[in-house]
Each structure stands twice: as structure tokens, then as C-alpha cells.
Design an enzyme around this catalytic site. Structure first.
Site, PDB file in Angstrom:
ATOM      1  N   SER A 216       0.829  -1.207   0.000  1.00  0.00           N
ATOM      2  CA  SER A 216       0.000   0.000   0.000  1.00  0.00           C
ATOM      3  C   SER A 216       0.862   1.255   0.000  1.00  0.00           C
ATOM      4  CB  SER A 216      -0.975  -0.035   1.182  1.00  0.00           C
ATOM      5  OG  SER A 216      -1.924   0.996   1.086  1.00  0.00           O
TER       6      SER A 216
ATOM      7  N   ASP B 175      -2.082   6.389  -3.922  1.00  0.00           N
ATOM      8  CA  ASP B 175      -0.929   5.656  -3.412  1.00  0.00           C
ATOM      9  C   ASP B 175      -0.569   4.520  -4.375  1.00  0.00           C
ATOM     10  OD1 ASP B 175      -3.071   3.972  -2.863  1.00  0.00           O
ATOM     11  OD2 ASP B 175      -2.339   3.371  -0.896  1.00  0.00           O
TER      12      ASP B 175
ATOM     13  N   ASP C 205      -0.910   1.288  -4.696  1.00  0.00           N
ATOM     14  CA  ASP C 205      -1.893   0.299  -5.147  1.00  0.00           C
ATOM     15  C   ASP C 205      -3.263   0.922  -5.388  1.00  0.00           C
ATOM     16  OD1 ASP C 205      -2.284   0.650  -2.361  1.00  0.00           O
ATOM     17  OD2 ASP C 205      -3.235  -1.308  -2.190  1.00  0.00           O
TER      18      ASP C 205
ATOM     19  N   ASP D 232      -5.591   2.520  -3.687  1.00  0.00           N
ATOM     20  CA  ASP D 232      -6.785   2.378  -2.857  1.00  0.00           C
ATOM     21  C   ASP D 232      -6.974   3.580  -1.925  1.00  0.00           C
ATOM     22  OD1 ASP D 232      -4.772   1.830  -1.025  1.00  0.00           O
ATOM     23  OD2 ASP D 232      -5.627  -0.053  -0.308  1.00  0.00           O
TER      24      ASP D 232
END
Length: 578
Positions: free
Chosen positions: A151, A303, A305, A307
């Protein structure tokens, strides 16, 4: 090496055995030969465990590190559990990965292990966002899924997010049960690494279109987008998978999206930022500067990834101002609820969700529209759990958490920055058709519901020593809880580890109807909410503070902002001890 206990020492010796490849053994031996005691303890003092964000850690050799063996072991454990839960069935899983160093290789390793266990894998051919993995689990009717990502963590980290058949991350009892299966694997020889290509189907680029089109169906005001199609949007993927966001915005009808060129290229070293986290002001700097130069209506960044999304908008002075996660979530909730009410689409069984450390402004907004509010523990997987439990009974509209994670509609069971970016842009377009900026609407919310101000302070405590220190800090708060904070008397203490809320004045104790969690909350007589919580994904302890004051008019904004800032500062000085 006097400080290494027997259990840690046994793990080190195991990793020096013949089960492990020569390169791994050589790296461990080097640490031993160089007497790298601290590094050895941190790398071997425990097995990585699933937290609020799954398996996450620093890349390297060791049982407490992200590497092919810990990832392989986690996948074998998950495969074993899936087989027990879905006997005599064809089991399907989806696997994706982000831009981080080693993510693609680890993604293919995960696919190899699943395939070797007779499980069919839908493997993304190229890196894609976490929410698309959740979407794929549901679309392909999988029993599970895995996303390789850490993340928003620093570049030395990687991780493993495990998903169940609803498209949500593992929650009880599956999270603990998978850990039990993982821990039952005593030898690397029990891990099936040999790829079976017959069990792997590549998910090609055309899957993007399916995901984008399904999201587009959620649009509430397409006419506003048409009227404001040239809305000035600046976007940055911060070197990550968010590069799909411009495709989403274009499909919705936005024609003036400017991408931060220096941050387009996927790069696990994140060369232009210190932390690839849109929660951090520094990570938003390039996007914000470009937005200021172009006089943008909205500036967004995701960010690695994709999400989480950060947002900057023009304030009353015409300057680009960063909004925090509580503000972004509150605006999205207001936009969705007010728009659906305007169109006559609000239903009696509609609901919204937030976490216990997220602003009560969201609750106030939901109540004002007569929409049911649910509250969960920290971590969007718990919001997804509520969505799954209520599916077919009640209608999820929108939810969010203070850590910049949001979701409109129920296409996935995780926070979705790609989805959120589209709705933020549509929201800005709709408000613009009414002659308002996003910031002006935020001020209206403060006038109508009260001026909420929040602050988060995170203390980083690395390694085993840091983990022990964090445990002690929470123990001290429980043993000697503050009776006042910032000169304001504490009225109630909520301990989520015991599920008990304690009113100090009369000693009344009531049960908290949520699963147990290592969280403490202190509620003052003014209604301020102060929370202490060890992070489930980072070596940090986090302190949250939310205060509220009436805002008579937008003209008083600066004055009240300063007043609340001082109040937060005084409160935090009493609870945050480093």
C-alpha cells in the site's frame, strides 16, 4: 549473541538448513558472521501475521520479512484452507500486484503455488490496483484472491493482502484460521512451488474496460460532467497503479486531465517522494504545485496500489489547499446523499459506514438525511464485512475512513481510489454547475453541522524493541488513564480490547458491540474524541484527535480554525508521550 532467545535462535538455525536456497542461506550466514544481532532479532523474532491490511513487512531474509518463503508459506496455508472450506469444488483465485520492487515476481510465485495445489488462478498480466483485484474476485466468482502490495508504506516494504469470496479482505474467523494453517506448515518442503500452467489464466488489459464501465454506471450526475467536461483536473499516480485513473476520468467524460509527468512511470523506488502516501503533505507537493500553476479545480493523487486518494482544492483565497481524509469522506457522503435525495432515489434501507476513528461529521450528515449509519473497527476490511453481511437486505451507498480510503457503490469490498477519483471529479463538476467550489461546500457543511477539526500523530517504533515499546505505551494508558486532556475533563473511556465503555462520573459500564481490538478512546465533556491505536500494518502507534466548534459563518473560518488548532495541540500534548 546474548540477546537472542531460544525461539529466535531456532528459527535462524532452520533458515541455515538445506531446505532454503543457497542465496538465502548465504545472506543469513552473513548476518550471523557479522554479529548483526539487532537485524537478526528483527528478522526472526516472530512469524509475519495478518493485521488490518494482511501480511506486510520489510523485504529480506527471515521469518519476519517479506520473501519468497514467507509469501510461499502464506499462500500454501491459504490454499490448504480454501480446500477445506470448499471441498469437492473447482477453486478459483485472482492474483494481482502493484509497482513495488519484487511485486511482480512475488505475484507470479503466488500464482505458481496456487496452481501447484490444483487451484485455478486468474493472474493479472500487468500491475493493477488493489480495488481491481477485489472486483476481479467478484467478477470471476473466485473463492479468494491475493494482492501483492504494501500500500502506502515506504519503499523497503512489500506485502500480501488476502481476500475471501466476497471480494473483501480476510476477517474473522478466516483471518485467524488461515494463520493457523500457515503456522501448521513446519517445513519449506510442504510448500508446492512448481507452477502448473494449465491452472493459470492471464487477465488481459481489456478487463480494464469492464471495471471502468461498471463504475460509470454508478454516476449520479452525468449531466453535470457533460456541462463541466473541461473541469481542470491534475492527477498523480505517485509512480503506482493509479495510472488507470485518467482512463476512468476520460470514460466518464472529463477532457482536461493533466498528469504529473515526473510521477507517471511505475517505480518501486518512488524517486520523487519520501513516502508514497497521499496522507503525507510532501507526497502531494508536485501535484499541488502543478495544480496551482494551472489554476486547477481539483488535484488528486493515489498511493501505489490506488486504494487511497489525496485531494487539494482551491480555498477561499484561491490557493490549493490539501483536505484530510475526514473532509474528503464527509464531502463524498454529502454529495451522494444530497444528490440522491434531489433525484428522489434515497431508500429506507440505505446506509453509510465509517470507522471508529473517523470524523463524526459523517454520522451527522447521514442522520440529517435519515440514512442509517454503521461504525466499524479501523480497517476498510471491516466496512466490506458490513457490506457483505447486509447484502440483499440493506443498500450500501458510500463509506470511508480517515486514512483516505473511500468507496461509492458496492462493486468491490475494499476502498477504491479509482472509483473515488471519478466521484470527486463528478462532485466538483456538480458543485461548479451550482456556482460553488468544493471548499465552499465544505464550509457550508461546517456551518450546518459544526466545524470539526481532526489531527493524527503517528510514532514510529521499529523492530522487536519498538513493538514491545508500543505494547507498553498501551498498557500504561490502561493502567493510568488520563482524567483530563488539554484541561478538559474526560467523561468516558472506551476500551475496545475489553469491549467496555466506562462513564467516569457514575461508574456506569456498558458493552461495545464490536469485535475486540487494541484501541482506547477518551471522550471529553466537550465531546472531543481522542483515540490511541497501534497500527496493524506499520511499526507505529497512532493517536487521533477530533474536536468540534460552532461556525457561525464562513467569515469566521480562520478564527475558529486557529482556536481549534490550539485545542488539539493542548490535548495531544497530554496524551502523546515519545
Amino acid at each position: 549473541m546474548n540477546n537472542i532467545d531460544n525461539e529466535t535462535g531456532n528459527r535462524i538455525q532452520q533458515w541455515l538448513g538445506t531446505e532454503y536456497d543457497d542465496d538465502t542461506v548465504a545472506q543469513v550466514q552473513k548476518l550471523v558472521d557479522n554479529n548483526e544481532e539487532t537485524e537478526l532479532i528483527d528478522a526472526f523474532y516472530r512469524e509475519l501475521e495478518f493485521g488490518t491490511g494482511g501480511l506486510r513487512g520489510i523485504m529480506g531474509v527471515g521469518s519476519n520479512r517479506i520473501n519468497k518463503y514467507t509469501i510461499g508459506k502464506a499462500t500454501q496455508g491459504l490454499a490448504n484452507y480454501l480446500k477445506k472450506q470448499f471441498p469437492n469444488q473447482t477453486i478459483n483465485v485472482a492474483v494481482s500486484y502493484d509497482c513495488r520492487n519484487n511485486s511482480q515476481e512475488l505475484g507470479h510465485l503466488v500464482a505458481d503455488v496456487f496452481s501447484a495445489n490444483g487451484i485455478h488462478v486468474y493472474l493479472f498480466k500487468e500491475l493493477r490496483p488493489t480495488p481491481m483485484l477485489s472486483f476481479a474476485v467478484r467478477h470471476f466468482k473466485c473463492q479468494g484472491g491475493v494482492m501483492l502490495t504494501a500500500s502506502h508504506n515506504p519503499k523497503e516494504y512489500n506485502g500480501y493482502k488476502a481476500y475471501w469470496n466476497d471480494g473483501g479482505q480476510l476477517v474473522a474467523p478466516h483471518d485467524k484460521n488461515v494463520i493457523h494453517e500457515v503456522n501448521a506448515i513446519q517445513s519449506v518442503n510442504d510448500i508446492k512451488f512448481e507452477r502448473d500452467s494449465h491452472n493459470i489464466t492471464l487477465v488481459e488489459e481489456d478487463f480494464d474496460r469492464i471495471y471502468i464501465e461498471e463504475n460509470k454506471k454508478l454516476s449520479i450526475h452525468p449531466e453535470a460532467v457533460s456541462a463541466q467536461k473541461d473541469l481542470k483536473i491534475v492527477f498523480s499516480p505517485i509512480h503506482g497503479t493509479g495510472i488507470i485513473v485518467p482512463k476512468m476520468l476520460s470514460a466518464w467524460g472529463f477532457t482536461n486531465v493533466q498528469v504529473v509527468e515526473e510521477q507517471i512511470k511505475s517505480d518501486g523506488n518512488f524517486p520523487t517522494v519520501i513516502y508514497p502516501n497521499p496522507e503525507e503533505e510532501e507526497a502531494m507537493t508536485m501535484a499541488k504545485q502543478k495544480g496551482q500553476a494551472l489554476d486547477a479545480d481539483v488535484v488528486m493523487a493515489t498511493d501505489p496500489d490506488a486504494d487511497r486518494v489525496g485531494l487539494a482544492v482551491k480555498n477561499q483565497k484561491g490557493e490549493m489547499q490539501l483536505l484530510n481524509g475526514n473532509q474528503i469522506g464527509s464531502l463524498l457522503i454529502y454529495y451522494v446523499l444530497s444528490s440522491k435525495k434531489e433525484k428522489g432515489d434515497l431508500q429506507d434501507n440505505d446506509f453509510i459506514v465509517k470507522t471508529i476513528v473517523t470524523s463524526n461529521l459523517m454520522t451527522d450528515i447521514g442522520n440529517s438525511f435519515g440514512v442509517k449509519n454503521y461504525e466499524t473497527l479501523t480497517g476498510f476490511k471491516f466496512i466490506g464485512e458490513v457490506m457483505t453481511k447486509l447484502e440483499g437486505k440493506e443498500n450500501y451507498l458510500v463509506g470511508g475512513e480517515e486514512s483516505y480510503g473511500f468507496l461509492v457503490g458496492d462493486l468491490v469490498r475494499d476502498k477504491d481510489a479509482v472509483n473515488a477519483c471519478a466521484f470527486i471529479a463528478e462532485m466538483a463538476a456538480y458543485f461548479k454547475t451550482q456556482g460553488k467550489t468544493v471548499f465552499e461546500v465544505l464550509l457550508e457543511l461546517y456551518e450546518n453541522y459544526g466545524f470539526y477539526q481532526e489531527k493524527l500523530i503517528s510514532l514510529t517504533k521499529k523492530g522487536k524493541a519498538g513493538a514491545d515499546e508500543i505494547k507498553q505505551m498501551m498498557a500504561d494508558l490502561r493502567a493510568n488513564p488520563p482524567q483530563s486532556l488539554g484541561g478538559i475533563k474526560v467523561k468516558e473511556i472506551r476500551d475496545y480490547s475489553t469491549s467496555i465503555a466506562h462513564v467516569l462520573a457514575d461508574g456506569t459500564k456498558t458493552s461495545i458491540d464490536l469485535p475486540k481490538s487494541d484501541v482506547l478512546q477518551f471522550i471529553t465533556v466537550d465531546g472531543d474524541v481522542i483515540s490511541a491505536r497501534p497500527s496493524g500494518t506499520e511499526p507505529k502507534i497512532k493517536f487521533y484527535c477530533s474536536v468540534k466548534e460552532e461556525l457561525a459563518s464562513s467569515d469566521a473560518y480562520e478564527q475558529v480554525l486557529i482556536k481549534l488548532g490550539d485545542k488539539v495541540k493542548n490535548i495531544m500534548a497530554d496524551i502523546v508521550k515519545d
